[in-house]
Every structure is written in C-alpha cells, then in structure tokens.
Design a protein around this motif. Structure first.
Motif, PDB file in Angstrom:
ATOM      1  N   GLY A  92      27.903  -8.502  45.085  1.00 52.41           N
ATOM      2  CA  GLY A  92      26.691  -7.476  44.910  1.00 52.41           C
ATOM      3  C   GLY A  92      26.628  -6.450  43.700  1.00 52.41           C
ATOM      4  N   ILE A  93      27.905  -6.765  43.402  1.00 53.93           N
ATOM      5  CA  ILE A  93      28.402  -6.190  42.524  1.00 53.93           C
ATOM      6  C   ILE A  93      29.067  -7.091  40.997  1.00 53.93           C
ATOM      7  N   ARG A  94      28.844  -7.046  39.928  1.00 53.70           N
ATOM      8  CA  ARG A  94      29.922  -7.340  38.776  1.00 53.70           C
ATOM      9  C   ARG A  94      31.189  -6.452  38.379  1.00 53.70           C
ATOM     10  N   LEU A 106      16.052  -3.793  41.178  1.00 57.80           N
ATOM     11  CA  LEU A 106      17.120  -4.008  40.220  1.00 57.80           C
ATOM     12  C   LEU A 106      18.273  -5.383  40.655  1.00 57.80           C
ATOM     13  N   GLY A 107      18.430  -4.578  42.044  1.00 61.73           N
ATOM     14  CA  GLY A 107      19.897  -4.789  43.123  1.00 61.73           C
ATOM     15  C   GLY A 107      20.801  -5.197  43.476  1.00 61.73           C
ATOM     16  N   VAL A 108      20.780  -5.213  44.722  1.00 59.16           N
ATOM     17  CA  VAL A 108      21.554  -4.668  45.429  1.00 59.16           C
ATOM     18  C   VAL A 108      22.733  -4.402  46.486  1.00 59.16           C
ATOM     19  N   ALA A 109      23.800  -4.001  46.552  1.00 56.49           N
ATOM     20  CA  ALA A 109      24.728  -3.938  47.171  1.00 56.49           C
ATOM     21  C   ALA A 109      25.534  -3.888  48.726  1.00 56.49           C
ATOM     22  N   ASN A 111      21.038  -7.195  32.527  1.00 56.10           N
ATOM     23  CA  ASN A 111      20.740  -8.138  33.792  1.00 56.10           C
ATOM     24  C   ASN A 111      20.683  -8.555  35.048  1.00 56.10           C
ATOM     25  N   ARG A 112      20.455  -6.921  34.812  1.00 57.72           N
ATOM     26  CA  ARG A 112      19.381  -6.462  36.763  1.00 57.72           C
ATOM     27  C   ARG A 112      20.554  -6.738  37.444  1.00 57.72           C
ATOM     28  N   ASP A 113      21.624  -7.233  37.159  1.00 51.25           N
ATOM     29  CA  ASP A 113      22.546  -6.735  38.585  1.00 51.25           C
ATOM     30  C   ASP A 113      23.247  -4.913  38.546  1.00 51.25           C
ATOM     31  N   LEU A 114      24.388  -4.988  39.507  1.00 52.67           N
ATOM     32  CA  LEU A 114      24.311  -3.421  39.431  1.00 52.67           C
ATOM     33  C   LEU A 114      26.261  -4.068  39.169  1.00 52.67           C
ATOM     34  N   VAL A 115      26.556  -2.729  38.634  1.00 54.25           N
ATOM     35  CA  VAL A 115      27.627  -3.338  37.267  1.00 54.25           C
ATOM     36  C   VAL A 115      28.299  -2.549  37.737  1.00 54.25           C
ATOM     37  N   ALA A 116      29.870  -2.240  38.041  1.00 54.73           N
ATOM     38  CA  ALA A 116      31.139  -1.566  37.819  1.00 54.73           C
ATOM     39  C   ALA A 116      32.128  -1.417  37.211  1.00 54.73           C
TER      40      ALA A 116
END
Length: 655
Positions: A10-12, A96-99, A269-274
């Motif tokens: 769930g994380i880009r 926004l996002g779930v990881a 992009n409404r993602d969680l990013v790392a």
C-alpha cells in the motif's frame, strides 16, 4: 538470533536514490503476490526458533483539519492479525491512503536469562526485529538480552525535527543518530526498526554482511516491498507457466549499510509514498575498516630476506627468536593478532553457555555448547585450539566434518589427523569428531531445499558449498566412542550422534584476509604486491554478496547460529596493521607462503602439523564438487570444460 522479515503493502516506494532508472510501480493491495506471509513464516519456523511472532502496523493518511491540503499519517498496531483501528478524530475530511507493514521475528534465544518474543514493541509504538549479536560498542550485561538493550538505545534517538534532514536525527543527551548508534555495534546484525513518531522505517545489515538480509524491491509482478532473512522455496520455482517472470530473481542480497524509508502522503495521486535513503556510516573507525587499506604493502629486499629466514627456521624446527631483529616488530604484531583472535572466540562462545545448559537440561560434562565447522585444516584447527582456551574444560566441543566419499575424502583424512593433534595439545578436553557421511545421489529433496536457501546465489559452486554447509550444520553423524570390555581392553565403536550445539564457529574471512585463494597467487604473479593487495581488498568488500549471506542461511536453517571469529572488527584491524609480506609471501610454495601469518599462529599454539597444510575449499575437500560434476555433467572433465562452478543451476539443461 534466528531470522526477521518485513512485508510492506500500500506504499509507493521511491528508490531512485539507489537505482536512478528505477520506476516505482503502483502499489496494489489485492494483487496476487509471489511470496506469502505464511511462506516466510514457514521458512523461519524451519529453523527451530524458541519463539516466532508478528506485528502489523496499519497506516492511514487523511486530510487534516489543521489546514487545507495538509496531511497527517495515523498509525495503529497489533499482534498478528489483531489490528486495532483508529479514526482520525473529528473534522477528518477524506481518506488519502492506507498501508500495511507486517513485521515477523523468529528468536533463537542465546543471550539473557529471560525469554523474549520478537517483534519487540514499546509504549511509544516503536517496533524492532533484530537478528544479530552485540559483542561490543553497546554495553550488554551477561544476564541481559542484546535485542532488548538495542531497543532501549534506539528509543533514545529522536525523530526528524526539521523536515527530512538526517542530520536532525539525534539524541538530546548523547547526540547520536540512528546510523551512528548502529555503527557502534561490534558483531553481526541485520535489523528492521519502525520509528513511530517520525513514521520512518529503518533497516540494514552490518558493514561486512555477516547476517543475511534479502530484499525484494517493488515490481509490476509484486509491488510490495519485502525484507527477509531467508528465501521461501516458492521464490526459487521455475518460470511460471502463465508469466515470463523468473521467480528465481525475486530476491537480491541487500547491500551492507543503514537505510531509511520515510513515509509521506502524496496530495497528487492520493497514495502513501516513501523515499528510500542509504546513509553513510558515521563512525570513522568503521569507515576505515570498510575501505580495507593497508599502509605497508611493498616489501624491501631486507624485509623479504627476514621473511625467508623465518620460513627456514620453521622448516628446520628452530624457534625464530634467535634471529634477533625479527623479534622486535613481527613477534609483537603476531601476539596482537593472537590476542584479538582469542578475544574474538571468547566473545562468541563464553556468553551463551549458561543459558544453553540450563534451557536444554543437559548434564554439564556431556554437553557440547559449541560446534566448529571442521576440516582439520589450518583455519579450523586454530579456532578449535582457541576455543579450548576460552570455554570451561568440562564442556565437550563438537567438530563437524562432512564427506561425500566416506573415509577417503581429503577433509575426512585431515580431520582425523587434526583430532589427534588437538588431543595432544589439549588431552583433558572431550573432543567429538562428528563424521557426517552423505551421498549426493540420494539428496534429491534436500538439494531442492538448499537451492531455496542459497537464493539469490544460483551457480553449481554455490549449491555445492550450500549443501556441504547445510549437512555439516545439521550435525547428524557418527562419533567414535571408547568402551571398556570385561577384560579391561578398550573397544572403539562408531555410534550415531547429533550435535545439539546452537553456536557454530566458521573460519570465513581467513582466506580473504590472508591470501589463501589460488586467484591471489595468480594476481601476485601478474601484478606483484600491489596486485595481490587489490585482489584481497576486492574479496573483503564483496564477501557479503559472494559468501556470507548464503552461508548464514544454510547454517541457520538447522537451528544453528554461524559465528565468524576471523571477521571480528578487532581481528580485521589487527591484520590490517601487519605488513602484507608478513601476512603472506607468495614467492614461497603453497602450504608455506600463503596465509603465512596464520601458519605462524598455528605453530605458536602447538599445531605444527596443521601449520603446513595447504588450502582446500570445502567443496573439494568434502568431494561434493566431484560428485556434482559427475551427476550434472557426466564427468569431471566435461564439468571443467563447461566451467561448471559458474554455471547457472536454473539454466542447466538435463542430459
């Protein structure tokens, strides 16, 4: 300690700082994954841990009422599948996002008196899984567990105080960053640490890669980010019938170092990013060891003359101290290496025996807490002699020797000769030579299993070494036992025996540091002393990728912890301080000039016969290479023509 793993979904993941051409695929929660959580747990459970646990962290990124477009990341954690939920409180507008981050820890309890279960979590919701030993740098009392001590130390390192600037990671009193704390540790380690306050994941392995840690970077076929001490068997299957994806390339060895994965919310992009960042080692002493540079490389004619005089004394069985000038420098340096090696063996053997003896309920006089990978060669004989000096005389010591040619294998012959020499210098010690006999033709299922253990290594040489190590570490063989008959005559009988030792000493690092390989002689012949030095440096800087991860996985699969005394930080430093021509003089023949410093150490320990033995790799000494060549190529000659050692085991077509 046993093994660790992490699965992130769930994380880009952005690893452009490590691989500039990498394009991160979109993370998909409901994708069909190539490796499952249960498969990793199964692979770790095979190791026979005292405990295996898991924790899951759920991250939820929401628009906060603090201000338009500003985001907060909320975390909740639970044990196993029990994950508590937490909403964002009043005023939350939009998700926004779930990881999901799943931590797995398997513990082989070797330190401390109170059992622990990993992952460890504290009241601040930090989570640690750790596979390693702390032998120095951070104080661990004899009754304490080093994982718990590390957890306490990591908690003292503050979170990001100024954006994502790593220089702001510090302890308010000690002024140490997380990389600085980890670079202090003397000993092998791999770790994964969730720092909840900063929503940052830390992971890495020690500077020499003495503990395995595999990584799967996200791909279109499996967009998760994974870390694991071991590759499950599913990751070594052949190409899928419905996909061109090669599962055998799923994992790679994580390069040594400390990494951070800083999680943020993307408003676009409404993602969680790392973003993944690799950090430098702050400790200057460790940096110096990693560079592996020796000051004294090129000898003068006088230096070589002194070296030759020393060798002549050995050959005539004369003590070299009579040569006067030789004593001043070389003897003191030699003593420093011996002391460093003895201390290295002590740290790796004496801190664990109390817990083991109590936990296994064994009688002290019959218990062998320590085993050695034993060929009877120079390296294993030195370790055995030092081990005798370091542990209580009432304990037995297991010497594990594997052969694919019965009593005829070179390593079996030298092991039996080595046992006699050890009995001569330490007659009161109970030595158990465990003879492990194997037939490669009958190891079909075992071979497939070892293929998964050595992954991502995949040559026949890797497989041969892996099988030999895996069987030796299993410790299931025969020992000779002396009984007294009614007529008081001694009768020796060969009886079944399985080593229960949890610690296995291995001689890895001796050849790399002391010019023990044939390629060292070739480089010396072509490039003289500078060429030899550069080849040895190359070997030390790639040992994590070529050897140690593979060896750690094969040994750990048997519930053993591999420990490498020659790769102790202080031993490496002591050897680097010695002039290269005192380490080895490859003008001299094999068995004399190669690993010259270790031959001198062997003589100082009373091991005169072992001191003259030539180098012999386990795949040749055990005769598995010969049997593998016959099985897979038809003959040794055909195997040599095909350069069998470097052939890909997955690309080999059946005969």
């Amino acid at each position: 300690m046993c093994g660790i793993a992490l699965l992130v979904a769930g994380i880009r993941i952005d690893i452009s700082s490590l691989l500039p051409n990498f394009t991160s695929p979109k993370s998909q929660f409901h994708q069909k994954n190539l490796v499952s959580v249960e498969e990793i747990k199964y692979a770790l459970r095979r190791r026979g841990p005292d405990s295996l646990g898991s924790k899951t962290v759920i991250l939820q990124s929401r628009i906060s009422p603090i201000g338009e477009g500003e985001c907060e990341i909320l975390a909740s954690a639970g044990d196993g599948d029990e994950v508590s939920d937490r909403n964002g409180g009043g005023g939350v507008r939009e998700l926004l996002g779930v990881a999901e981050l799943q931590f797995i820890g398997a513990t082989l309890q070797l330190r401390g008196v109170d059992p622990i279960v990993q992952p460890l979590a504290d009241e601040c919701r930090n989570i640690l899984v750790y596979n390693g030993e702390i032998f120095g740098g951070i104080h661990v009392a004899c009754d304490e567990n080093d994982t718990e001590i590390l957890m306490q130390s990591l908690r003292g390192c503050c979170c990001f105080l100024n954006g994502h600037n790593i220089s702001q990671f510090y302890d308010a009193q000690m002024h140490k960053s997380i990389p600085a704390l980890l670079s202090q540790i003397k000993g092998p380690w791999a770790m994964i640490y969730w720092q909840n306050s900063s929503k940052t994941l830390w992971f890495g392995r020690d500077a020499f890669g003495r503990r395995s840690l595999l990584v799967h970077w996200p791909t279109p076929e499996d967009s998760r980010f994974l870390l694991s001490s071991v590759s499950p068997p599913s990751a070594t299957t052949e190409r899928s019938a419905c996909s061109n994806y090669d599962h055998s390339d799923f994992w790679e060895e994580l390069p040594c170092g400390v990494y951070s994965l800083s999680i943020d919310a993307s408003k676009t992009n409404r993602d969680l990013v790392a973003k993944v960042t690799k950090h430098d080692w702050p400790d200057p002493n460790l940096k110096e060891l990693i560079r592996w540079e020796r000051d004294l490389i090129q000898p003068s004619p006088e230096d070589l003359q002194i070296s030759q005089m020393k060798i002549s004394c050995w050959e005539q069985d004369i003590h070299p101290n009579g040569t006067g000038h030789m004593v001043c420098s070389s003897t003191l340096l030699l003593q420093r290496v011996v002391l460093a090696l003895r201390e290295s063996v002590t740290k790796r053997t004496s801190k664990d025996t109390v817990y083991q003896a109590v936990s296994l309920g064994c009688e002290r006089k019959n218990y062998a807490p320590i085993a050695l990978l034993f060929s009877g060669g120079l390296d294993s004989m030195i370790l055995a002699a030092l081990c005798d000096q370091c542990i209580d005389a009432n304990y037995a010591i297991d010497l594990l020797n594997v052969s694919f040619d019965g009593q005829c294998a070179p390593d079996r012959i030298s092991a039996r000769a080595g046992l006699k020499e050890l009995q001569r210098i330490a007659p009161s010690r109970r030595w158990k030579l465990v003879e492990i006999d194997a037939d490669l033709q009958n190891l079909t299922s075992e071979t497939k299993h070892v293929m998964s253990l050595i992954n991502p290594a995949k040559t026949f040489m890797d497989l041969n070494i892996g099988i030999a190590l895996w069987l030796a570490a299993g410790g299931d063989g025969w020992v000779y036992q002396t009984n007294m008959s009614s007529s008081v005559a001694e009768i020796c009988e060969r009886v079944k025996y399985k080593s229960e030792a949890r610690i296995l000493l291995v001689g890895s690092g001796a050849d790399e540091q002391c010019a023990g390989y044939g390629r060292h002689r070739t480089k010396f012949r072509n490039g003289s002393w500078l060429g030899l030095s550069e080849e040895m440096k190359l070997d030390m800087q790639r040992i994590w990728k070529r050897n140690l991860g593979r060896d750690d996985r094969c040994i750990a699969d048997n519930g053993k912890e591999a420990r490498f005394p020659f790769l102790d930080e202080d031993v490496i430093r002591a050897l680097l301080d010695i002039p290269l021509w005192e380490i080895a003089d490859l003008n001299q023949p094999s068995g004399v000039g190669d690993k010259m410093i270790l031959r001198e150490i062997a003589r100082s320990l009373g091991l005169s016969e072992a001191a003259s033995l030539p180098k012999r790799a386990i795949q040749f000494g055990s005769r598995i290479a010969r049997e593998s060549n016959r099985k897979n190529f038809g003959s040794n000659r055909a195997a040599n023509q095909a350069s069998a050692g470097s052939v890909d085991i997955y690309g080999q077509t059946e005969g």
